[in-house]
Design a protein around this motif. Structure first.
Motif, PDB file in Angstrom:
ATOM      1  N   TRP A  23       2.062   8.911  -7.936  1.00 15.27           N
ATOM      2  CA  TRP A  23       1.054   7.906  -7.651  1.00 15.27           C
ATOM      3  C   TRP A  23       1.510   6.598  -8.286  1.00 15.27           C
ATOM      4  CZ3 TRP A  23      -4.522   7.901 -10.074  1.00 15.27           C
ATOM      5  CH2 TRP A  23      -5.259   6.861  -9.498  1.00 15.27           C
ATOM      6  N   LEU A  24       1.681   5.559  -7.486  1.00 12.52           N
ATOM      7  CA  LEU A  24       2.196   4.278  -7.966  1.00 12.52           C
ATOM      8  C   LEU A  24       1.052   3.478  -8.579  1.00 12.52           C
ATOM      9  CD1 LEU A  24       4.499   3.429  -4.926  1.00 12.52           C
ATOM     10  CD2 LEU A  24       5.105   4.586  -7.067  1.00 12.52           C
ATOM     11  N   GLU A  25       1.148   3.197  -9.884  1.00 10.36           N
ATOM     12  CA  GLU A  25       0.036   2.537 -10.573  1.00 10.36           C
ATOM     13  C   GLU A  25       0.486   1.589 -11.681  1.00 10.36           C
ATOM     14  OE1 GLU A  25      -2.450   5.384 -12.669  1.00 10.36           O
ATOM     15  OE2 GLU A  25      -0.813   6.841 -12.681  1.00 10.36           O
ATOM     16  N   ARG A  62       3.579  -1.842 -12.542  1.00 10.94           N
ATOM     17  CA  ARG A  62       4.646  -2.699 -12.026  1.00 10.94           C
ATOM     18  C   ARG A  62       5.513  -3.169 -13.176  1.00 10.94           C
ATOM     19  NH1 ARG A  62       4.396  -8.207  -8.195  1.00 10.94           N
ATOM     20  NH2 ARG A  62       6.646  -8.233  -7.830  1.00 10.94           N
ATOM     21  N   PRO A  63       6.847  -2.923 -13.076  1.00 12.05           N
ATOM     22  CA  PRO A  63       7.554  -2.192 -12.012  1.00 12.05           C
ATOM     23  C   PRO A  63       7.227  -0.708 -12.035  1.00 12.05           C
ATOM     24  CG  PRO A  63       9.046  -2.661 -13.826  1.00 12.05           C
ATOM     25  CD  PRO A  63       7.762  -3.371 -14.150  1.00 12.05           C
ATOM     26  N   ASP A  64       7.648  -0.016 -10.965  1.00  9.59           N
ATOM     27  CA  ASP A  64       7.361   1.407 -10.863  1.00  9.59           C
ATOM     28  C   ASP A  64       8.533   2.109 -10.188  1.00  9.59           C
ATOM     29  OD1 ASP A  64       5.944   3.804 -11.103  1.00  9.59           O
ATOM     30  OD2 ASP A  64       4.085   2.921 -10.363  1.00  9.59           O
ATOM     31  N   ILE A  65       8.424   3.434 -10.104  1.00  9.11           N
ATOM     32  CA  ILE A  65       9.448   4.244  -9.451  1.00  9.11           C
ATOM     33  C   ILE A  65       8.788   5.125  -8.397  1.00  9.11           C
ATOM     34  CG2 ILE A  65       9.322   5.953 -11.331  1.00  9.11           C
ATOM     35  CD1 ILE A  65      12.268   6.635 -10.713  1.00  9.11           C
ATOM     36  N   ASP A  66       9.338   5.106  -7.202  1.00  4.64           N
ATOM     37  CA  ASP A  66       8.859   5.945  -6.103  1.00  4.64           C
ATOM     38  C   ASP A  66       9.604   7.272  -6.195  1.00  4.64           C
ATOM     39  OD1 ASP A  66       7.605   6.791  -3.826  1.00  4.64           O
ATOM     40  OD2 ASP A  66       8.477   5.286  -2.496  1.00  4.64           O
ATOM     41  N   VAL A 108       0.853  -1.188   0.000  1.00  2.00           N
ATOM     42  CA  VAL A 108       0.000   0.000   0.000  1.00  2.00           C
ATOM     43  C   VAL A 108       0.891   1.240   0.000  1.00  2.00           C
ATOM     44  CG1 VAL A 108      -1.848   1.271   1.144  1.00  2.00           C
ATOM     45  CG2 VAL A 108      -1.762  -1.213   1.345  1.00  2.00           C
ATOM     46  N   GLN A 109       0.559   2.182  -0.868  1.00  2.00           N
ATOM     47  CA  GLN A 109       1.213   3.488  -0.854  1.00  2.00           C
ATOM     48  C   GLN A 109       0.430   4.377   0.108  1.00  2.00           C
ATOM     49  OE1 GLN A 109       0.980   5.633  -4.559  1.00  2.00           O
ATOM     50  NE2 GLN A 109       2.656   7.025  -4.016  1.00  2.00           N
ATOM     51  N   VAL A 110       1.101   4.859   1.151  1.00  2.00           N
ATOM     52  CA  VAL A 110       0.442   5.676   2.176  1.00  2.00           C
ATOM     53  C   VAL A 110       1.215   6.978   2.342  1.00  2.00           C
ATOM     54  CG1 VAL A 110      -0.356   5.791   4.565  1.00  2.00           C
ATOM     55  CG2 VAL A 110      -0.318   3.590   3.380  1.00  2.00           C
ATOM     56  N   LEU A 111       0.493   8.070   2.363  1.00  2.00           N
ATOM     57  CA  LEU A 111       1.097   9.387   2.548  1.00  2.00           C
ATOM     58  C   LEU A 111       0.408  10.071   3.718  1.00  2.00           C
ATOM     59  CD1 LEU A 111       3.035  11.615   1.474  1.00  2.00           C
ATOM     60  CD2 LEU A 111       1.146  12.356  -0.004  1.00  2.00           C
ATOM     61  N   ASN A 169      -3.318   4.052  -1.128  1.00  2.00           N
ATOM     62  CA  ASN A 169      -3.432   3.506  -2.476  1.00  2.00           C
ATOM     63  C   ASN A 169      -2.902   2.076  -2.498  1.00  2.00           C
ATOM     64  OD1 ASN A 169      -3.392   3.145  -5.351  1.00  2.00           O
ATOM     65  ND2 ASN A 169      -1.322   3.994  -5.436  1.00  2.00           N
ATOM     66  N   ARG A 170      -3.793   1.092  -2.616  1.00  2.00           N
ATOM     67  CA  ARG A 170      -3.371  -0.306  -2.678  1.00  2.00           C
ATOM     68  C   ARG A 170      -2.693  -0.580  -4.018  1.00  2.00           C
ATOM     69  NH1 ARG A 170      -8.474  -0.082  -0.990  1.00  2.00           N
ATOM     70  NH2 ARG A 170      -8.937  -0.565   1.184  1.00  2.00           N
ATOM     71  N   LEU A 171      -1.549  -1.262  -3.984  1.00  2.00           N
ATOM     72  CA  LEU A 171      -0.795  -1.531  -5.197  1.00  2.00           C
ATOM     73  C   LEU A 171      -1.327  -2.762  -5.910  1.00  2.00           C
ATOM     74  CD1 LEU A 171       2.878  -0.851  -4.026  1.00  2.00           C
ATOM     75  CD2 LEU A 171       1.118   0.768  -4.789  1.00  2.00           C
TER      76      LEU A 171
END
Length: 236
Positions: free
Chosen positions: A170-172, A174-178, A60-63, A142-144
């Motif tokens: 916003w991570l949406e 795979r793969p992704d970049i933070d 999960v992406q959490v802010l 935001n659940r990945l």
């Protein structure tokens, strides 16, 4: 529990950004664990971004908007981050990440965490053990999606207080970049925005394209954007 003003702010943001407003608590597997966080911000406030991965319990992406409950530490951290560059991380006590989901019956109002220079899992020195941190607002939950896929665009959540503005990707895919960035805006107290740039990929967007998107959103930068954090290794 989240205080009502913070919840009202969250719901107001959800009205403008449906992808966040639809996040309501429901029955799902718990996510207990040590949930490391990037700590960033400046003189106007502090924020924490969960360091996510594509597997439970970290998927999960959490802010968060948060603060150190000890006034002296809060001031020191704000000044340290305002000077930049570099970043700090939090090594929290174990808790269920789902408790940071808006609407959770046992919403997490705060936690204890060690404060580290740079990345605590990569040799970052300990600066302060066991500090108390209060969660003032959940900005993003935001659940990945663990399925390999590529997004047609990059989207960035833009927020901040005063003239300090921050961008979080916003991570949406795979793969992704933070990605977490910072700039000074010419507009004081500008509203939160969700920016969309065409094209996915695993690199930061071209500066000219990002500058144009910010200006279109009424967020004309006063300073160049500085990327505070870039990570792909945990998001493969």
């Amino acid at each position: 529990m989240l205080h009502s003003p913070a919840r009202r702010q969250l719901l107001a943001l959800g009205t403008a950004l449906p992808w966040l407003g639809s996040r309501t608590a429901h029955a799902e597997a718990d996510r207990p664990g040590l949930h490391g966080m990037l700590l960033f911000g400046g003189l106007e406030g502090l924020y924490a971004s969960h360091l996510p991965m594509f597997h439970s319990p970290h998927d999960v992406q959490v802010l968060l908007r948060l603060r150190a409950t000890e006034a002296g530490l809060e001031s020191q951290v704000r000044q340290r981050l305002a000077r930049g560059p570099g970043y700090l991380t939090l090594e929290p006590e174990r808790f269920d990440l789902n408790r940071l989901q808006p609407g959770h019956a046992q919403a997490l109002g705060g936690f204890q965490a060690n404060l580290h220079e740079s990345h605590f899992e990569r040799g970052g020195p300990l600066l302060r053990p066991g500090a108390a941190w209060a969660v003032d607002e959940v900005l993003l939950f935001n659940r990945l999606d663990p399925r390999p896929h590529q997004a047609a665009q990059q989207r960035f959540f833009c927020f901040g207080q005063g003239q300090e503005r921050f961008l979080v990707k916003w991570l949406e895919q795979r793969p992704d970049i933070d990605l977490v960035g910072r700039f000074q805006s010419r507009t004081v107290g500008a509203p939160r925005r969700l920016l969309s740039l065409p094209g996915g990929g695993l690199q930061a967007p071209q500066p000219q394209r990002l500058q144009a998107a910010l200006q279109s959103a009424g967020l004309t930068p006063k300073t160049a954007l500085q990327w505070l954090y870039q990570e792909t290794g945990d998001l493969t």
